[in-house]
Scaffold this motif. Structure first.
Motif, PDB file in Angstrom:
ATOM      1  N   GLU A  68       0.772  -1.248   0.350  1.00 43.24           N
ATOM      2  CA  GLU A  68       0.291   0.005   0.011  1.00 43.24           C
ATOM      3  C   GLU A  68       0.824   1.014  -0.372  1.00 43.24           C
ATOM      4  OE1 GLU A  68      -2.961  -0.362   3.089  1.00 43.24           O
ATOM      5  OE2 GLU A  68      -3.672  -2.406   2.087  1.00 43.24           O
ATOM      6  N   LYS A  69       1.840   1.317   1.279  1.00 44.32           N
ATOM      7  CA  LYS A  69       3.266   2.523   0.895  1.00 44.32           C
ATOM      8  C   LYS A  69       3.723   2.355  -0.126  1.00 44.32           C
ATOM      9  CE  LYS A  69       5.119   5.643   3.420  1.00 44.32           C
ATOM     10  NZ  LYS A  69       4.590   7.008   3.811  1.00 44.32           N
ATOM     11  N   GLU A  72       1.968   4.742  -3.181  1.00 42.21           N
ATOM     12  CA  GLU A  72       1.641   5.726  -2.783  1.00 42.21           C
ATOM     13  C   GLU A  72       3.092   6.505  -3.183  1.00 42.21           C
ATOM     14  OE1 GLU A  72       1.147   6.920   0.967  1.00 42.21           O
ATOM     15  OE2 GLU A  72      -0.904   5.720   0.824  1.00 42.21           O
ATOM     16  N   TYR A 325     -13.964   3.040  -4.992  1.00 46.68           N
ATOM     17  CA  TYR A 325     -13.756   1.514  -4.460  1.00 46.68           C
ATOM     18  C   TYR A 325     -14.114   0.929  -5.361  1.00 46.68           C
ATOM     19  CZ  TYR A 325     -14.064  -2.695  -1.906  1.00 46.68           C
ATOM     20  OH  TYR A 325     -14.176  -3.781  -1.401  1.00 46.68           O
ATOM     21  N   TYR A 338      -9.522   0.291  -3.075  1.00 45.49           N
ATOM     22  CA  TYR A 338      -9.901   2.032  -2.400  1.00 45.49           C
ATOM     23  C   TYR A 338      -9.131   2.622  -2.700  1.00 45.49           C
ATOM     24  CZ  TYR A 338     -11.991   5.224   0.428  1.00 45.49           C
ATOM     25  OH  TYR A 338     -12.768   6.641   0.641  1.00 45.49           O
ATOM     26  N   VAL A 340      -7.336   6.583  -3.926  1.00 41.89           N
ATOM     27  CA  VAL A 340      -7.942   8.340  -3.907  1.00 41.89           C
ATOM     28  C   VAL A 340      -6.774   8.978  -4.790  1.00 41.89           C
ATOM     29  CG1 VAL A 340      -7.858   9.728  -1.903  1.00 41.89           C
ATOM     30  CG2 VAL A 340      -9.076   7.530  -1.673  1.00 41.89           C
ATOM     31  N   VAL A 348      -3.059   9.096  -3.854  1.00 45.33           N
ATOM     32  CA  VAL A 348      -2.438   9.624  -2.671  1.00 45.33           C
ATOM     33  C   VAL A 348      -2.550   8.197  -1.884  1.00 45.33           C
ATOM     34  CG1 VAL A 348      -4.120  10.618  -0.938  1.00 45.33           C
ATOM     35  CG2 VAL A 348      -3.695  12.099  -2.886  1.00 45.33           C
ATOM     36  N   ARG A 349      -3.845   6.906  -2.255  1.00 50.58           N
ATOM     37  CA  ARG A 349      -4.070   6.208  -1.389  1.00 50.58           C
ATOM     38  C   ARG A 349      -4.138   4.561  -1.726  1.00 50.58           C
ATOM     39  NH1 ARG A 349      -3.656   2.731   2.048  1.00 50.58           N
ATOM     40  NH2 ARG A 349      -5.225   2.236   4.210  1.00 50.58           N
ATOM     41  N   ARG A 351      -5.874   1.297  -1.165  1.00 53.08           N
ATOM     42  CA  ARG A 351      -6.219   0.611  -0.750  1.00 53.08           C
ATOM     43  C   ARG A 351      -6.581  -1.400  -1.181  1.00 53.08           C
ATOM     44  NH1 ARG A 351      -6.361  -2.286   4.234  1.00 53.08           N
ATOM     45  NH2 ARG A 351      -8.099  -3.119   5.089  1.00 53.08           N
ATOM     46  N   ARG A 353      -8.432  -4.148   0.063  1.00 53.64           N
ATOM     47  CA  ARG A 353      -8.992  -5.265   1.139  1.00 53.64           C
ATOM     48  C   ARG A 353      -8.501  -6.512   0.616  1.00 53.64           C
ATOM     49  NH1 ARG A 353     -12.752  -9.172   1.584  1.00 53.64           N
ATOM     50  NH2 ARG A 353     -14.370  -8.513   2.995  1.00 53.64           N
TER      51      ARG A 353
ATOM     52  N   ASP B  67     -16.959   7.637  -6.129  1.00 51.77           N
ATOM     53  CA  ASP B  67     -17.991   6.808  -5.284  1.00 51.77           C
ATOM     54  C   ASP B  67     -18.321   8.602  -3.998  1.00 51.77           C
ATOM     55  OD1 ASP B  67     -17.969   4.492  -6.317  1.00 51.77           O
ATOM     56  OD2 ASP B  67     -16.792   3.750  -4.643  1.00 51.77           O
ATOM     57  N   ASP B  96     -14.954  -3.383   4.333  1.00 54.30           N
ATOM     58  CA  ASP B  96     -13.278  -2.459   4.357  1.00 54.30           C
ATOM     59  C   ASP B  96     -13.722  -1.542   5.738  1.00 54.30           C
ATOM     60  OD1 ASP B  96     -11.286  -2.582   4.303  1.00 54.30           O
ATOM     61  OD2 ASP B  96     -10.764  -1.496   2.024  1.00 54.30           O
ATOM     62  N   SER B  98     -10.406   1.400   7.046  1.00 46.75           N
ATOM     63  CA  SER B  98      -8.922   2.051   7.093  1.00 46.75           C
ATOM     64  C   SER B  98      -9.211   3.653   6.679  1.00 46.75           C
ATOM     65  CB  SER B  98      -8.535   1.106   5.096  1.00 46.75           C
ATOM     66  OG  SER B  98      -8.925   1.561   4.503  1.00 46.75           O
ATOM     67  N   VAL B 100      -6.742   7.112   5.438  1.00 43.28           N
ATOM     68  CA  VAL B 100      -6.279   8.215   4.681  1.00 43.28           C
ATOM     69  C   VAL B 100      -6.409   9.129   4.932  1.00 43.28           C
ATOM     70  CG1 VAL B 100      -6.382   8.224   2.190  1.00 43.28           C
ATOM     71  CG2 VAL B 100      -7.739   7.016   2.723  1.00 43.28           C
ATOM     72  N   ASP B 101      -4.497   9.085   4.474  1.00 45.34           N
ATOM     73  CA  ASP B 101      -3.877  10.250   5.418  1.00 45.34           C
ATOM     74  C   ASP B 101      -3.800  11.275   3.572  1.00 45.34           C
ATOM     75  OD1 ASP B 101      -2.641  12.667   5.694  1.00 45.34           O
ATOM     76  OD2 ASP B 101      -0.430  10.895   6.774  1.00 45.34           O
ATOM     77  N   PRO B 102      -4.643  12.011   3.597  1.00 40.69           N
ATOM     78  CA  PRO B 102      -4.536  13.589   2.347  1.00 40.69           C
ATOM     79  C   PRO B 102      -2.864  13.684   2.184  1.00 40.69           C
ATOM     80  CG  PRO B 102      -6.597  14.402   3.535  1.00 40.69           C
ATOM     81  CD  PRO B 102      -5.446  12.787   4.789  1.00 40.69           C
ATOM     82  N   HIS B 150      -8.851  -5.143  10.694  1.00 36.54           N
ATOM     83  CA  HIS B 150      -8.875  -3.664  10.420  1.00 36.54           C
ATOM     84  C   HIS B 150      -7.949  -2.933  10.943  1.00 36.54           C
ATOM     85  CE1 HIS B 150      -9.598  -5.838   6.312  1.00 36.54           C
ATOM     86  NE2 HIS B 150     -11.424  -5.782   7.071  1.00 36.54           N
ATOM     87  N   PRO B 181       3.652   4.501   8.918  1.00 32.67           N
ATOM     88  CA  PRO B 181       3.889   4.109   8.537  1.00 32.67           C
ATOM     89  C   PRO B 181       3.035   4.560   6.629  1.00 32.67           C
ATOM     90  CG  PRO B 181       4.885   1.951   9.326  1.00 32.67           C
ATOM     91  CD  PRO B 181       4.019   3.043   9.649  1.00 32.67           C
ATOM     92  N   LEU B 182       1.592   4.540   7.042  1.00 32.99           N
ATOM     93  CA  LEU B 182       1.067   4.967   5.980  1.00 32.99           C
ATOM     94  C   LEU B 182       0.663   6.524   6.479  1.00 32.99           C
ATOM     95  CD1 LEU B 182      -1.235   2.047   4.426  1.00 32.99           C
ATOM     96  CD2 LEU B 182       0.386   3.346   3.768  1.00 32.99           C
ATOM     97  N   LYS B 184       1.519  10.419   5.648  1.00 33.53           N
ATOM     98  CA  LYS B 184       2.636  11.509   4.474  1.00 33.53           C
ATOM     99  C   LYS B 184       3.967  11.415   4.929  1.00 33.53           C
ATOM    100  CE  LYS B 184      -0.711  10.716   0.948  1.00 33.53           C
ATOM    101  NZ  LYS B 184      -0.190   9.763  -0.217  1.00 33.53           N
TER     102      LYS B 184
END
Lengths: 391, 198
Positions: A68-69, A72, A325, A338, A340, A348-349, A351, A353, B67, B96, B98, B100-102, B150, B181-182, B184
């Motif tokens: 996942e990292k 980005e 998603y 997911y 972003v 940006v992300r 994800r 699942r 979405d 799910d 989770s 998010v760090d924008p 999760h 780690p996730l 930013k």
């Protein structure tokens, strides 16, 4: 615990009261990280009271690669090869899940021929994955033969994949916008020939594995997961359907051309034991292979010549800002991405699942009360790929 | 039969479902705010408009595609909200969870809850903003068992504290891993336990 389970007989056995007077100690057993039944590198800490398990705890992370990292840090299209590596037994499906997510953010879709080819490839990959699942499940239970016969037919699928994309395991073939290439000449005919061959051989697996007396004894009424539990724990795929829940994303939230194809959603029915036991999960996988044959045949019939890549998707893409998603039906369950975007060329992300992740989380709760020897049967029936649980 | 290669925007009735749930939540007095995407699919966008579309930094108008989601305005009610969605609206599965760090300089993280209604075949996305100064949110394991792993993953990756989680150990990372780690603003380590990481 159901009444026919051997552990139940143990607790009813005469002389139990006398045994209780003896001082006993729970025994802790480390299963893994290097254990063939963990299908990768995973450790399960088991607590056993004699032969009966009283607790289990799963330890993950041995195969964590920060997928996942990485998502980005690289371009949208550069991430595609990393999707191959979560669940390396069905990389085509992973490619498809990610590509559909990116296409959703981009607001476009693949040409029709590409969509049919994507369905063919992901269903062939489902056959290969389920063959491997049933074969290694035999191995988990102590039978060597099923794996070797399963690999024989899985090889044919891998050869087909090698001819279309050059790789046998990590394809990166299905990509945002379509496919990397069209099928080579004669490939579709060979797929049809494989289906004819496999349809006959499917009965071999059925009699060799599933109708085998020992297999039934080891799996029926073992690790029973109720429908409510399966939904509550976020299970999906054969794990959810094995418990009798009628849910398949290919039919219920169709993507690509699945809404034009006819197929049955196979559910567990307690054929040899009770609904939701280890046997039912294998039963679902066996019959999903026959449904995959049906799906691929219909695709071969319906598809027409045409382009296989949408020219709107260039090598560097910048999806509009937003989040999407996209969940698809992988052999192991719902693979969701997911995504972003902030409108730049890097996500940006991302994800992921992962289906095995959610399915495995319930396994440690199925184990208490069953026999120590059933631990491998329960973990094997979940059909995990640790590359995917850890990502 | 649908048109060739139909992409069900919003996942097939997802926009309608989000609108319906938002209306019901408003009646029940629950703090949910509906957000709908306002960019059409690329195919429906005019050529001129497509050319005029700029990256976000040059485009102050908030336009996005994807979405719909419901923003949870108060983190304290998240358990009640999920219970209400489960019992009154049929969202029985948490597929799910989770975060998010924008952006590194963004004041908030998002926690994203994905819910599935198996009977009506629709998904619902809930989003919760958490101030980076105070990353704490009630655990929802009591409502959906699926949240167990999760939440453990989100906790170690983002440094979010899920209040009341029954087993808050690290899941994928070693217990002694430094940083989240996730995020930013995460800085990659040079070494771990004497093993070089570079």
């Amino acid at each position: 615990m159901s009444s026919s389970h051997p552990a139940a007989a143990y607790s009813r056995a005469p002389g139990r009261e006398i045994e209780l007077d003896v001082a006993t100690q729970d025994c802790q057993i480390h299963m893994g990280p290097q254990h063939p039944a963990t299908h990768g590198v995973m450790r399960v800490l088991l607590k056993a009271d004699g032969e009966v398990l009283s607790g289990a705890q799963t330890h993950l992370g041995y195969l964590h690669r920060s997928a996942e990292k990485i998502g980005e840090m690289v371009d949208w299209l550069q991430y595609l090869p990393y999707t191959d590596r979560y669940d390396y037994l069905c990389a085509m499906n992973n490619n498809l899940g990610y590509s559909l997510g990116v296409e959703k953010l981009l607001g476009l879709e693949a040409p029709e021929r590409a969509q049919y080819l994507r369905v063919i490839l992901s269903e062939l990959n489902r056959i290969a994955s389920h063959l491997f699942a049933v074969g290694t499940y035999g191995l988990d239970l102590g039978a060597f033969t099923p794996l070797f016969t399963a690999l024989r037919d899985r090889e044919i699928v891998l050869d087909l994949f090698e001819r279309i994309c050059g790789a046998r395991l990590t394809y990166s073939f299905i990509r945002p916008g379509g496919l990397w290439n069209d099928a080579p000449e004669g490939w579709l005919e060979d797929v049809a020939a494989f289906l004819d061959l496999f349809e006959k051989r499917w009965h071999e697996y059925w009699t060799l594995v599933v109708e085998n007396r020992i297999f039934i004894e080891r799996t029926a009424d073992v690790g029973v997961l109720s429908a409510e539990q399966a939904i509550d724990w976020g299970c999906s795929g054969p794990m959810l359907r094995g418990s009798g829940v009628d849910w398949d994303l290919r039919r219920d939230q169709p993507y690509q051309v699945y809404d034009r194809l006819e197929f049955e959603v196979v559910k567990g029915s307690g054929y040899r034991g009770s609904v939701g036991d280890c046997f039912d999960r294998t039963f679902v996988r066996m019959f999903e292979m026959t449904e995959s044959i049906r799906i691929v045949r219909q695709c071969l019939e319906q598809m027409e010549p045409g382009p296989v890549h949408n020219p709107e998707v260039k090598s560097v893409i910048r999806p509009a800002p937003g989040s999407a998603y996209c969940g698809i039906e992988n052999p192991r369950g719902e693979l969701g991405h997911y995504l972003v975007s902030d409108g730049s060329k890097i996500a940006v992300r991302v994800r992921v699942r992962a289906p095995s992740f959610c399915n495995l989380s319930v396994a440690e709760h199925l184990m208490p009360g069953s026999m120590l020897g059933d631990a491998a049967a329960i973990i094997g029936s979940v059909d995990i790929v640790v590359g995917e649980t850890d990502r | 039969m649908k048109a060739a290669g139909h992409v069900s925007w919003g996942g097939g009735g997802q926009i309608e479902a989000a609108q319906r749930i938002a209306a019901r939540a408003a009646e029940a007095g629950l703090p949910l705010q509906l957000h709908l995407p306002n960019l059409p699919p690329l195919a429906e966008e005019g050529e001129a408009r497509r050319l005029a579309r700029k990256p976000r930094e040059e485009n102050p108008e908030y336009e996005w595609r994807g979405d719909p989601y419901l923003q949870v305005m108060d983190p304290a009610v998240v358990c009640d909200l999920l219970r209400w969605l489960r019992e009154q609206c049929g969202f029985v599965q948490l597929y799910d969870l989770s975060a998010v760090d924008p952006a590194a300089d963004a004041p908030e993280l998002w926690v994203v809850y994905g819910l599935l209604n198996l009977a009506e075949k629709v998904r619902l996305e809930l989003r919760l903003g958490l101030n980076k100064e105070h990353l704490s949110v009630p655990s929802v394991v009591a409502v959906h068992q699926a949240a167990d792993w999760h939440e453990r993953e989100a906790a170690e990756m983002f440094g979010i504290v899920f209040e009341g989680h029954p087993d808050p150990r690290a899941l994928l990372l070693p217990e002694d891993w430094d940083g989240f780690p996730l995020r930013k603003d995460y800085e990659f380590p040079d070494q771990y336990q004497g093993i070089s990481c570079t």
